[in-house]
Design an enzyme around this catalytic site. Sequence first.
Site, PDB file in Angstrom:
ATOM      1  N   GLY A 141      -5.366  -2.743 -15.381  1.00 45.82           N
ATOM      2  CA  GLY A 141      -5.106  -1.496 -16.076  1.00 45.82           C
ATOM      3  C   GLY A 141      -4.738  -0.368 -15.136  1.00 45.82           C
ATOM      4  O   GLY A 141      -4.430  -0.569 -13.957  1.00 45.82           O
ATOM      5  N   CYS A 142      -4.806   0.850 -15.664  1.00 47.31           N
ATOM      6  CA  CYS A 142      -4.275   2.014 -14.951  1.00 47.31           C
ATOM      7  C   CYS A 142      -5.029   2.342 -13.671  1.00 47.31           C
ATOM      8  O   CYS A 142      -4.488   3.029 -12.801  1.00 47.31           O
ATOM      9  CB  CYS A 142      -4.290   3.228 -15.875  1.00 47.31           C
ATOM     10  N   PHE A 143      -6.272   1.885 -13.534  1.00 45.72           N
ATOM     11  CA  PHE A 143      -7.005   2.198 -12.301  1.00 45.72           C
ATOM     12  C   PHE A 143      -6.754   1.200 -11.174  1.00 45.72           C
ATOM     13  O   PHE A 143      -7.297   1.326 -10.075  1.00 45.72           O
ATOM     14  CB  PHE A 143      -8.521   2.311 -12.553  1.00 45.72           C
ATOM     15  N   PHE A 336      -8.252   5.938 -14.428  1.00 46.73           N
ATOM     16  CA  PHE A 336      -9.065   5.513 -15.555  1.00 46.73           C
ATOM     17  C   PHE A 336      -8.439   4.314 -16.248  1.00 46.73           C
ATOM     18  O   PHE A 336      -7.218   4.171 -16.294  1.00 46.73           O
ATOM     19  CB  PHE A 336      -9.207   6.663 -16.551  1.00 46.73           C
TER      20      PHE A 336
END
Length: 349
Positions: A141-143, A336
């Site tokens: 994911g984005c992190f 996040f």
Amino acid sequence: MTTAYINRINTVVPEHDVHEAFVAFADASFTERRKQLLFRRMADRSQISHRYAGIASPSAFYGDDPNSVDTETRMIEFERSAPDLAVRAVDGLELGDAAAEVTHLIVITCTGFYSPGIDFEIIKRCGVSSSVERTQIGFMGCFAGINGLKLAHHIVRSEPNAKVLVVSLELCSLHLQRSESLETMLSFLVFGDGCAAVLVSGEEKGIAIDSFKAVMVPETPELITWRIGDIGFDMVLSGKVPGTLGRALDERNLKEILAGGSKDDIDIWAVHPGGRSILDAVEDGIGLGPDDLSASRRVLDNYGNMSSATILFVLAEIMKRAEEGGPTGSGCAMAFGPGLTAETMLFHI
């Protein structure tokens, strides 16, 4: 113990600015007038001017109906277009003959998979040794950009002469779908494509990496989910995420993130621009000033949310500003993603 430094960052995007085309596509997806008007209002307030993709418009790849394009077709397109973007990013680091000195190669992606993959293309086309140690960070994911830097940090601390090449590449546009769900279409409003290449070593140049901390918000796993479906990867990005993040960045968690310090000890904030509401929530939750997230807001405006690559774009902006006489000192990076989790990094420049 050796300190790891982010020596260089190069960022690239595909050729087509598709933001307006994607907004128009999403707008036309609603049959209910109320949802259409609400979507238009949210698009106008998104603080995004540009997003890029390898396709000129939704219809150029998906035709009349994105939901008729299966996951296999999308992954074939990823395999076709991802290598050139990755090579452009690495070439932009201008390593020259020093590319052969790279000891570790970390590839990060959440939006496409095939093998032999992007790492082999980088070896073949960028002068990296075929004996380089390869690792792929996938589907986090984005992190995940922070996770890539964390791994590079540990490698350099354990092998002081290591030179680690980190490449984060995301083609979010390949997972567009048509839906009557306002929440689903609002998630497609922010995502774009991009790639960042980063060189990390013990050479005392650039951003010095100090420490990392992951904070997981209890009982929130359903707020961000990312699954492989029949018509691409299915993203759920709840409208509750900004408020939940803002509340999670309370004094106790912030003190833990800042290794016992306070927000007043931080000169530079590098926050993942998951969307305007995410940045607003972080700004309000921590109590930041109006200019503290200017690097993040600039990236959001110019590129949108490129999943794992986005935080590296923010760090690149911060490095550029420092080189031009902008802010230096202690910094905190945050990104996040699913969990709901904040991956954070303390640094100084």
